[in-house]
Design a protein around this motif. Structure first.
Motif, short mmCIF file in Angstrom:
data_model
loop_
_atom_site.label_atom_id
_atom_site.label_comp_id
_atom_site.label_asym_id
_atom_site.label_seq_id
_atom_site.Cartn_x
_atom_site.Cartn_y
_atom_site.Cartn_z
N PRO A 148 52.80 -25.75 -21.88
CA PRO A 148 51.87 -25.61 -22.79
C PRO A 148 51.78 -24.39 -23.21
O PRO A 148 51.84 -23.37 -22.54
CB PRO A 148 50.69 -26.18 -21.70
CG PRO A 148 51.10 -25.83 -20.33
CD PRO A 148 52.67 -25.82 -20.41
N THR A 149 51.27 -23.98 -24.32
CA THR A 149 50.90 -22.93 -25.12
C THR A 149 49.56 -22.70 -25.28
O THR A 149 48.44 -23.74 -24.94
CB THR A 149 51.53 -22.64 -26.52
OG1 THR A 149 50.76 -23.74 -27.02
CG2 THR A 149 53.23 -23.24 -26.50
N VAL A 150 49.19 -21.45 -25.65
CA VAL A 150 47.69 -21.24 -26.01
C VAL A 150 47.07 -22.22 -26.72
O VAL A 150 45.84 -22.88 -26.55
CB VAL A 150 47.46 -20.01 -26.47
CG1 VAL A 150 46.03 -19.68 -26.86
CG2 VAL A 150 47.89 -18.68 -25.62
N PHE A 240 41.08 -25.02 -17.29
CA PHE A 240 41.25 -26.38 -17.44
C PHE A 240 42.61 -26.86 -17.64
O PHE A 240 43.18 -27.61 -17.19
CB PHE A 240 40.34 -26.89 -18.87
CG PHE A 240 40.34 -28.35 -18.80
CD1 PHE A 240 39.51 -29.06 -18.17
CD2 PHE A 240 41.09 -29.08 -20.03
CE1 PHE A 240 39.55 -30.69 -18.29
CE2 PHE A 240 41.09 -30.32 -20.31
CZ PHE A 240 40.39 -31.07 -19.18
N ALA A 241 43.35 -25.81 -18.62
CA ALA A 241 44.60 -26.06 -18.75
C ALA A 241 45.64 -25.89 -17.43
O ALA A 241 46.58 -26.57 -17.15
CB ALA A 241 45.29 -25.13 -19.67
N ILE A 242 45.28 -24.95 -16.75
CA ILE A 242 45.63 -24.52 -15.37
C ILE A 242 45.76 -25.93 -14.35
O ILE A 242 46.60 -26.24 -13.90
CB ILE A 242 45.18 -23.30 -14.75
CG1 ILE A 242 45.69 -22.09 -15.40
CG2 ILE A 242 45.76 -23.20 -13.26
CD1 ILE A 242 45.22 -20.61 -15.13
N ARG A 243 44.30 -26.24 -14.44
CA ARG A 243 44.22 -27.58 -13.42
C ARG A 243 45.07 -28.71 -14.07
O ARG A 243 45.81 -29.43 -13.28
CB ARG A 243 42.68 -27.87 -13.44
CG ARG A 243 42.26 -28.95 -12.55
CD ARG A 243 40.89 -29.01 -12.36
NE ARG A 243 40.18 -29.47 -13.33
CZ ARG A 243 39.18 -28.57 -14.00
NH1 ARG A 243 39.29 -27.39 -13.85
NH2 ARG A 243 38.80 -29.03 -15.21
N GLU A 244 44.81 -29.02 -15.41
CA GLU A 244 45.20 -30.17 -15.66
C GLU A 244 46.83 -30.61 -15.87
O GLU A 244 47.40 -31.64 -15.84
CB GLU A 244 44.66 -30.49 -17.07
CG GLU A 244 43.12 -30.88 -17.11
CD GLU A 244 42.83 -32.08 -15.92
OE1 GLU A 244 43.47 -32.87 -15.92
OE2 GLU A 244 41.72 -31.77 -15.21
N LEU A 247 49.63 -25.90 -13.55
CA LEU A 247 50.31 -24.74 -13.73
C LEU A 247 50.20 -23.57 -12.40
O LEU A 247 48.71 -23.65 -12.09
CB LEU A 247 49.93 -24.14 -14.86
CG LEU A 247 50.16 -24.70 -16.25
CD1 LEU A 247 49.58 -24.14 -17.43
CD2 LEU A 247 51.57 -24.99 -16.44
N ASP A 248 51.07 -23.19 -12.05
CA ASP A 248 50.74 -21.95 -10.92
C ASP A 248 50.75 -20.66 -11.56
O ASP A 248 51.90 -19.79 -11.29
CB ASP A 248 52.22 -22.26 -10.00
CG ASP A 248 51.95 -21.54 -8.80
OD1 ASP A 248 50.74 -20.88 -8.66
OD2 ASP A 248 52.86 -21.18 -8.09
N ILE A 249 49.83 -20.43 -12.22
CA ILE A 249 49.48 -19.11 -12.74
C ILE A 249 47.86 -18.58 -12.37
O ILE A 249 47.17 -19.59 -12.19
CB ILE A 249 49.84 -19.00 -14.37
CG1 ILE A 249 48.89 -19.88 -15.00
CG2 ILE A 249 51.33 -19.36 -14.67
CD1 ILE A 249 48.97 -19.99 -16.55
N ASN A 250 47.81 -17.47 -12.97
CA ASN A 250 46.40 -16.99 -12.93
C ASN A 250 45.82 -16.81 -14.14
O ASN A 250 46.56 -16.91 -15.11
CB ASN A 250 46.31 -15.34 -12.03
CG ASN A 250 46.65 -15.41 -10.91
OD1 ASN A 250 46.66 -16.23 -9.82
ND2 ASN A 250 47.85 -14.40 -10.34
N ASN A 251 44.56 -17.15 -14.05
CA ASN A 251 43.68 -16.81 -15.33
C ASN A 251 43.47 -15.43 -15.57
O ASN A 251 42.46 -14.96 -14.89
CB ASN A 251 42.26 -17.95 -15.39
CG ASN A 251 41.64 -17.80 -16.46
OD1 ASN A 251 41.77 -17.02 -17.48
ND2 ASN A 251 40.80 -18.77 -16.64
#
Length: 458
Positions: A148-150, A240-244, A247-251
């Motif tokens: 997913p992108t921005v 929201f994107a990280i959760r849904e 994704l294993d990234i930091n905000n």
């Protein structure tokens, strides 16, 4: 004649079984559905609400990067497979489905020039959509490697967090899309979320802080509180994107230092003086609706929208403590969980509520002409025009009645628990705030009855 399907471990489409020659010629939709052993009506029954959600999401997003395009294609393919009764997670549930999917993939590949060594076209020769479709047919939709992108994240947020009220939805789209444009301007292009960096967050912060409150040449810089709200949108979208998307990234927007306004929040609005409140009571005598709303605002500390949106069913006048209830229902929403509350009715507010209850239909709004959210601004503008006859202080507004209530509660020793519960500002900042019983209606009623409200003398 048969052809063998090879496996590409780097995420390319996968060939892994023999396909009988008789299935290799063209397969139309009807033949494909028939081969699966399903009728078109049966296939449509498998369509489900998922496809409607994907269609909404695809309308909202216009990706400009290949990853964005690929994610949109992947979601559309998943909906298409569900509609046709195909398993989106594998190469097929039955031998018939396996063979049929191989045949359709073969047909797509036959439309491209073949590599003389392998007998199949190279990946680079296929269009993005055809490559994704072949991969989905032979290995399952989930084998399509699409990050997913921005833009995907913002579109997904708008699709999932849709405000039910049309006016609020329009405002929501405007706010979220504006922050999306600002962020894309900082980044320069649509990128995968995993490439979003802290530097981008700081650049967006600085870009927003450099904006003016209006287009006037001498306009002041935007308030830090406004910058914070706007950055909060970006933070919420990424979270929201990280959760849904798992994704294993930091905000990068987490714990971003924004600074403070030179003017404290408590100074942004001032309580209305006694003489102004009394003057407003007298001035509104010729408009019963305005006078009733003003009375309820003054005696409860509620906000405009909370009073204007009241329905007769929100009134509980026969209860031990007469009150009204503020809660989300229908198109009505609340800003925070703490805003869902019961507010006691005392004095003139109780008198007004009893009269309105007797003259309002069972399921009707107390103020039907101003109940729709798009009418709230009209009410505020009309009452503010009256208020400006008695005060030209820009810090005196209708909202100042809430500040007046806050001061009155403090002066009469109501205590912070009662104050926050009554105004819908309940705090959970500390562990101690989460212990003990909730503030009762009787406690709030007793606090309100101690207040000497500023009203005209008979």
């Amino acid at each position: 004649m048969t052809k063998y399907i090879r496996i590409d471990s780097r995420g390319n489409y996968k060939y892994r079984r023999r396909v009988p020659t008789k299935l290799q010629p063209t397969l139309g939709k009807k033949e494909f559905v028939k081969l699966l052993g399903k009728s078109e009506s049966e296939a449509m029954l498998a369509y489900g609400p998922f496809h409607e959600h994907v269609e909404k999401l695809l309308v909202l997003t216009q990706p400009v990067s290949e990853q964005g395009d690929l994610l949109a294609i992947k979601m559309a393919l998943e909906a298409e497979f569900i509609e046709a009764g195909l398993d989106p997670s594998s190469s097929g549930r039955s031998e018939g489905e396996l063979i049929a999917r191989d045949a359709v993939a073969e047909k797509i590949l036959q439309s491209y020039p073949c590599d003389p060594e392998t007998g199949y076209p190279d990946r680079e020769r296929l269009s993005l959509e055809d490559h994704a479709r072949v991969t989905a047919l032979l290995s399952g939709v989930h084998e399509i490697s699409a990050e997913p992108t921005v833009q995907n994240a913002f579109a997904f947020y708008l699709a999932e967090k849709e405000e039910p009220d049309p006016k609020k939805r329009k405002s929501q789209i405007s706010r979220v899309r504006r922050i999306e444009r600002e962020l894309l301007s900082v980044i320069g292009q649509d990128i995968p979320l995993s490439q979003l960096r802290r530097e981008h967050a700081r650049q967006l912060r600085d870009r927003l802080k450099g904006q003016k409150r209006s287009k006037s040449p001498d306009a002041k810089p935007i308030k830090v509180s406004a910058v914070k709200r706007n950055l909060g949108i970006a933070k919420a979208v990424v979270n929201f994107a990280i959760r849904e998307y798992d994704l294993d990234i930091n905000n990068p927007f987490e714990r971003l230092d924004i600074g403070r306004d030179s003017e404290s929040a408590i100074d942004l609005k001032l309580p209305l003086p006694r003489d102004v409140i009394i003057a407003m009571y007298k001035d509104l005598q010729n408009n019963p609706v305005f006078l009733d709303v003003w009375t309820l605002l003054h005696h409860t500390g509620a906000q405009n929208a909370e009073i204007l949106g009241l329905n007769r069913r929100n009134l509980f006048l026969d209860a031990e403590v007469p009150h009204f209830e503020i809660k989300p229902e229908g198109l009505r929403t609340v800003k925070a969980r703490s805003r869902i509350r019961k507010v006691p009715l005392v004095g003139l507010a109780l008198d007004v509520s009893k009269r309105l209850h007797s003259t309002t239909p069972a399921d009707g709004y107390l103020f039907p002409q101003y109940a729709p959210t798009h009418k709230h601004d009209s009410f505020s503008a009309s009452v503010m025009k009256r208020l400006r006859k008695f005060t030209d202080n820009p810090k005196h507004t209708i909202y100042s009645l809430r500040h007046k209530m806050k001061d009155a509660l403090r002066e009469n020793g109501a205590g912070q628990r009662v104050e926050l519960a009554l105004l819908g500002h309940a705090s959970e900042r500390s562990a101690s705030d989460q212990y003990g019983s909730k503030v009762s209606l009787l406690e709030m009623k007793n606090a309100l009855e101690k207040i000497q409200f500023d009203v005209p003398e008979d």
